[in-house]
Design a protein around this motif. Sequence first.
Motif, mmCIF file in Angstrom:
data_model
loop_
_atom_site.group_PDB
_atom_site.id
_atom_site.type_symbol
_atom_site.label_atom_id
_atom_site.label_comp_id
_atom_site.label_asym_id
_atom_site.label_seq_id
_atom_site.Cartn_x
_atom_site.Cartn_y
_atom_site.Cartn_z
ATOM 1 N N GLY A 56 0.791 -1.223 0.000
ATOM 2 C CA GLY A 56 0.000 0.000 0.000
ATOM 3 C C GLY A 56 0.819 1.266 0.000
ATOM 4 O O GLY A 56 0.271 2.363 -0.043
ATOM 5 N N ARG A 57 2.152 1.138 0.080
ATOM 6 C CA ARG A 57 2.982 2.343 0.124
ATOM 7 C C ARG A 57 3.888 2.470 -1.081
ATOM 8 O O ARG A 57 4.513 3.520 -1.270
ATOM 9 C CB ARG A 57 3.867 2.325 1.380
ATOM 10 C CG ARG A 57 3.100 2.326 2.687
ATOM 11 C CD ARG A 57 4.011 2.710 3.838
ATOM 12 N NE ARG A 57 5.071 1.740 4.067
ATOM 13 C CZ ARG A 57 6.349 2.052 4.201
ATOM 14 N NH1 ARG A 57 6.740 3.301 4.114
ATOM 15 N NH2 ARG A 57 7.251 1.108 4.421
ATOM 16 N N VAL A 58 4.009 1.413 -1.859
ATOM 17 C CA VAL A 58 4.981 1.442 -2.944
ATOM 18 C C VAL A 58 4.313 1.002 -4.239
ATOM 19 O O VAL A 58 3.400 0.157 -4.224
ATOM 20 C CB VAL A 58 6.211 0.564 -2.597
ATOM 21 C CG1 VAL A 58 5.872 -0.924 -2.614
ATOM 22 C CG2 VAL A 58 7.386 0.849 -3.521
ATOM 23 N N GLY A 59 4.734 1.601 -5.342
ATOM 24 C CA GLY A 59 4.174 1.211 -6.634
ATOM 25 C C GLY A 59 5.092 1.630 -7.770
ATOM 26 O O GLY A 59 5.852 2.602 -7.629
ATOM 27 N N ASN A 107 5.476 5.945 -0.817
ATOM 28 C CA ASN A 107 4.656 6.909 -0.060
ATOM 29 C C ASN A 107 4.847 6.698 1.438
ATOM 30 O O ASN A 107 5.241 5.617 1.872
ATOM 31 C CB ASN A 107 3.172 6.709 -0.383
ATOM 32 C CG ASN A 107 2.804 7.214 -1.771
ATOM 33 O OD1 ASN A 107 3.570 7.925 -2.394
ATOM 34 N ND2 ASN A 107 1.626 6.836 -2.234
ATOM 35 N N LEU A 127 7.557 4.646 -6.705
ATOM 36 C CA LEU A 127 7.208 5.752 -5.811
ATOM 37 C C LEU A 127 6.914 5.142 -4.448
ATOM 38 O O LEU A 127 6.115 4.206 -4.338
ATOM 39 C CB LEU A 127 5.969 6.480 -6.343
ATOM 40 C CG LEU A 127 5.535 7.704 -5.525
ATOM 41 C CD1 LEU A 127 6.576 8.816 -5.609
ATOM 42 C CD2 LEU A 127 4.180 8.230 -5.996
HETATM 43 C C1 LIG Z 1 1.313 7.280 -3.552
HETATM 44 O O1 LIG Z 1 0.811 8.598 -3.561
HETATM 45 C C2 LIG Z 1 0.474 9.067 -4.859
HETATM 46 C C3 LIG Z 1 0.092 10.522 -4.720
HETATM 47 O O2 LIG Z 1 -0.740 10.730 -3.642
HETATM 48 C C4 LIG Z 1 -0.636 8.203 -5.435
HETATM 49 O O3 LIG Z 1 -0.954 8.641 -6.726
HETATM 50 C C5 LIG Z 1 -0.170 6.765 -5.474
HETATM 51 O O4 LIG Z 1 -1.204 5.918 -5.906
HETATM 52 C C6 LIG Z 1 0.310 6.306 -4.120
HETATM 53 N N1 LIG Z 1 0.897 4.984 -4.217
HETATM 54 C C7 LIG Z 1 0.464 3.947 -3.519
HETATM 55 C C8 LIG Z 1 1.146 2.668 -3.736
HETATM 56 O O5 LIG Z 1 -0.446 4.050 -2.728
#
Ligand SMILES: *[C@@H]1O[C@H](CO)[C@@H](O)[C@H](O)[C@H]1NC(C)=O
Length: 300
Positions: free
Chosen positions: A91-94, A107, A105
């Motif tokens: 949920g924090r990386v993508g 987050n 990225l």
């Molecule tokens: C991280 O934050 C960005 C901008 O808010 C968002 O577009 C993205 O989906 C987020 N990535 C994840 C993995 O939650």
Amino acid sequence: MDPSRGGWMVWTLCASLATQNAALRVSMRESSVEVVRGDSVLLPCSFSTSSSRLSRLNIIWTLARFSSPGSPIQVIVYDHRQVIEDPSFVGRVGFTGLPLSADILLNDSRVSDAGVYRCVVNNLPEAADPGIGELQLSVLEPPSLPDCRWDGDVDVGGSVRLSCSVEEGVPTPDIRWEKVNPEEISLPVNMEGDSTGSVQIVNVSSQTSGLYRCSATNVLGTENCYVSLAVYTAPAGSSGLLQGVLLTLTMSLLLLALLALVLWLRRIGQDGRWRDRKAEEEECYNEIRYTPTLMKRSFV
Ligand SMILES: *[C@@H]1O[C@H](CO)[C@@H](O)[C@H](O)[C@H]1NC(C)=O
Ligand SMILES: *[C@@H]1O[C@H](CO)[C@@H](O)[C@H](O)[C@H]1NC(C)=O
């Protein structure tokens, strides 16, 4: 010879030729990246490939945390067009540019995310040269509120230790001790480990009393805590006070005695004139005697 088999051989030959001429190449656009805890950060990883087929593209991001460099984890993996994340990053990386880039990225960054990241890209059967890139992520954090304490003996001649510890902060906060009241003095700090700074004050006196401040500072800010010290001067102080009071009393008595003597001497000298003035003085007494009556009247 089977024509389809021949076609396969030609394809294999072309693939191996392509491999020799141009290989998949990974390049990191940055070698180190900084982020403030809680913010998002882009970890860049570019690759170039001569193959137009990316169906077997495989990307692995690993992290060797500064806290445990010997046991890297797989942060995020792209394989068979699927993405899998480590539980600590879910949920924090993508990925942001699949399948043309391997950028990710991150987050809501945490201090524990800091370390050495490796981006490994493969696109079999293409050879990779190098198929790996590395970057270092630093996660900065402001100092937390430090904890000020004191222990020891605050009687005159005793010794007192002031200590200050700060739990959080990247880079490690600098710890300073200062006396801020009644006068400003900076004090020598002994570091105990990275995050505790102490000051030893020996042979305390009444001058030791006052307000002391510990400040924990790094590039992101400063946090302070305070200790107030009162040095008990009870035994020495009260006897001093008593002496002072006694001295003042003695002096006053002496002065009074002198005054009485002077007055007495004057009266003896003026004795002759005393009787002549008596009448005059009786008038004064009369006036005084009237006063209560006047007051009574004014109150009625
Ligand atoms: C991280 O934050 C960005 C901008 O808010 C968002 O577009 C993205 O989906 C987020 N990535 C994840 C993995 O939650
Ligand atoms: C402690 O301080 C007092 C007064 O400041 C001084 O006279 C004395 O010598 C000091 N003692 C030591 C052990 O330093």
